[in-house]
Motif scaffolding. Structure first.
Motif, PDB file in Angstrom:
ATOM      1  N   GLY A 113       0.806  -1.219   0.000  1.00 51.20           N
ATOM      2  CA  GLY A 113       0.000   0.000   0.000  1.00 51.20           C
ATOM      3  C   GLY A 113       0.830   1.256   0.000  1.00 51.20           C
ATOM      4  N   ARG A 114       2.155   1.123   0.017  1.00 52.91           N
ATOM      5  CA  ARG A 114       3.053   2.281  -0.010  1.00 52.91           C
ATOM      6  C   ARG A 114       3.536   2.537  -1.433  1.00 52.91           C
ATOM      7  NH1 ARG A 114       4.927  -0.754   4.334  1.00 52.91           N
ATOM      8  NH2 ARG A 114       6.683  -1.508   3.089  1.00 52.91           N
ATOM      9  N   VAL A 115       3.756   3.802  -1.745  1.00 51.35           N
ATOM     10  CA  VAL A 115       4.280   4.170  -3.051  1.00 51.35           C
ATOM     11  C   VAL A 115       5.678   3.590  -3.233  1.00 51.35           C
ATOM     12  CG1 VAL A 115       5.288   6.345  -2.234  1.00 51.35           C
ATOM     13  CG2 VAL A 115       4.641   6.114  -4.642  1.00 51.35           C
ATOM     14  N   ASN A 116       6.018   3.214  -4.455  1.00 56.61           N
ATOM     15  CA  ASN A 116       7.392   2.828  -4.742  1.00 56.61           C
ATOM     16  C   ASN A 116       8.285   4.061  -4.631  1.00 56.61           C
ATOM     17  OD1 ASN A 116       7.402  -0.085  -5.568  1.00 56.61           O
ATOM     18  ND2 ASN A 116       5.842   0.662  -6.976  1.00 56.61           N
ATOM     19  N   GLN A 117       9.326   3.967  -3.823  1.00 54.16           N
ATOM     20  CA  GLN A 117      10.123   5.144  -3.489  1.00 54.16           C
ATOM     21  C   GLN A 117      10.787   5.755  -4.708  1.00 54.16           C
ATOM     22  OE1 GLN A 117      10.061   6.542  -0.394  1.00 54.16           O
ATOM     23  NE2 GLN A 117      11.010   8.245  -1.528  1.00 54.16           N
ATOM     24  N   VAL A 118      11.200   4.948  -5.663  1.00 52.60           N
ATOM     25  CA  VAL A 118      11.825   5.497  -6.867  1.00 52.60           C
ATOM     26  C   VAL A 118      10.831   6.368  -7.622  1.00 52.60           C
ATOM     27  CG1 VAL A 118      12.818   4.926  -9.115  1.00 52.60           C
ATOM     28  CG2 VAL A 118      13.512   3.643  -7.096  1.00 52.60           C
ATOM     29  N   LEU A 119       9.604   5.903  -7.765  1.00 53.30           N
ATOM     30  CA  LEU A 119       8.566   6.697  -8.426  1.00 53.30           C
ATOM     31  C   LEU A 119       8.345   8.002  -7.679  1.00 53.30           C
ATOM     32  CD1 LEU A 119       5.248   7.385  -8.278  1.00 53.30           C
ATOM     33  CD2 LEU A 119       6.277   7.033 -10.525  1.00 53.30           C
ATOM     34  N   ALA A 120       8.282   7.939  -6.366  1.00 50.94           N
ATOM     35  CA  ALA A 120       8.074   9.149  -5.569  1.00 50.94           C
ATOM     36  C   ALA A 120       9.220  10.129  -5.746  1.00 50.94           C
ATOM     37  CB  ALA A 120       7.911   8.781  -4.089  1.00 50.94           C
ATOM     38  N   ASP A 121      10.449   9.632  -5.749  1.00 48.92           N
ATOM     39  CA  ASP A 121      11.609  10.511  -5.908  1.00 48.92           C
ATOM     40  C   ASP A 121      11.614  11.191  -7.274  1.00 48.92           C
ATOM     41  OD1 ASP A 121      12.448   9.781  -3.391  1.00 48.92           O
ATOM     42  OD2 ASP A 121      13.930   8.329  -4.098  1.00 48.92           O
ATOM     43  N   VAL A 122      11.280  10.426  -8.313  1.00 48.82           N
ATOM     44  CA  VAL A 122      11.271  10.993  -9.670  1.00 48.82           C
ATOM     45  C   VAL A 122      10.151  12.007  -9.824  1.00 48.82           C
ATOM     46  CG1 VAL A 122      10.807  10.447 -12.104  1.00 48.82           C
ATOM     47  CG2 VAL A 122      12.415   9.049 -10.789  1.00 48.82           C
TER      48      VAL A 122
END
Length: 220
Positions: A31-40
């Motif tokens: 249920g958490r966002v993928n961190q790489v997607l969030a960073d980009v």
């Protein structure tokens, strides 16, 4: 889950996979966002986004809550229903995410997007992944980006899942991911093509550091 994976259609396999939820959360994924997607995405102005194989919707919901207009597609109608419910619980405004339960092998879209993402877009059953990703790249508008986040290898606990042996599969390197898209280098810049370590927890609480392949492309 049916052990005859090779005999299943992608839709049948993923419907069965999403029926096999975690007893505590009622979900398959965290249920958490993928961190790489969030960073980009955090470094980009909010625009239009396409989430390929969106699953239970964590990436799409994260984007929508930050002003993006999102089209989220997954082959599993169960996953899409779960994603809709999660979006409503998160307070995503109606119409901010366009959910579609479709097979990406035959799905088409006339739109143009500022960001096209595919997070861990793998399938144990046959799926024309290279063709799907190449076609999706064509939906990136001028100045837009395509993000591919994929596994670099099987996690150490994969062999124990359901007691099955690992399939004979070789994961692509970052350069191979780029090459497989067949993009015109005169139209695209490779902003990131690398392997990144990620701490992960397995289904029985095992801890490991996994390698993820990260590819970020920008269209001229």
């Amino acid at each position: 889950m049916d052990s005859n994976v090779d005999e299943q259609t992608p839709e049948h396999f993923w419907e069965a996979r999403y029926a096999d939820t975690n007893a505590d959360t009622g979900r398959v994924w965290s249920g958490r966002v993928n961190q790489v997607l969030a960073d980009v995405a955090a470094a980009l102005p909010a625009g239009t986004a396409l989430d390929l194989g969106c699953g239970e919707g964590s990436d799409a919901i994260w984007l929508a809550l930050r002003g993006w207009s999102v089209t989220a597609v997954d082959i599993s109608s169960t996953a899409i229903a779960r994603a809709r419910e999660a979006a409503a619980q998160a307070g995503v405004a109606d119409g901010r995410i366009r959910w579609q339960a479709r097979d990406l092998a035959s799905w088409g879209d006339p739109g143009r997007y500022d960001l096209v993402s595919a997070s861990f877009f793998h399938s144990p059953v046959e799926l024309p992944r290279p063709e799907i990703l190449s076609r999706a790249a064509g939906l990136v508008g001028p100045g837009g980006r395509m993000l591919i986040l994929s596994h670099g290898d099987f996690p150490p606990w994969a062999r124990d899942h359901d007691g099955h042996e690992l399939p004979d599969h070789r994961f692509l390197t970052p350069d191979e991911e780029v090459d497989q898209l067949g993009l015109d280098p005169g139209e695209w810049d490779v902003e990131i093509a690398e392997t990144r370590p990620r701490a992960a927890t397995g289904p029985d609480g095992q801890h490991a550091v996994l390698d993820d392949v990260v590819v970020l492309l920008r269209r001229h």
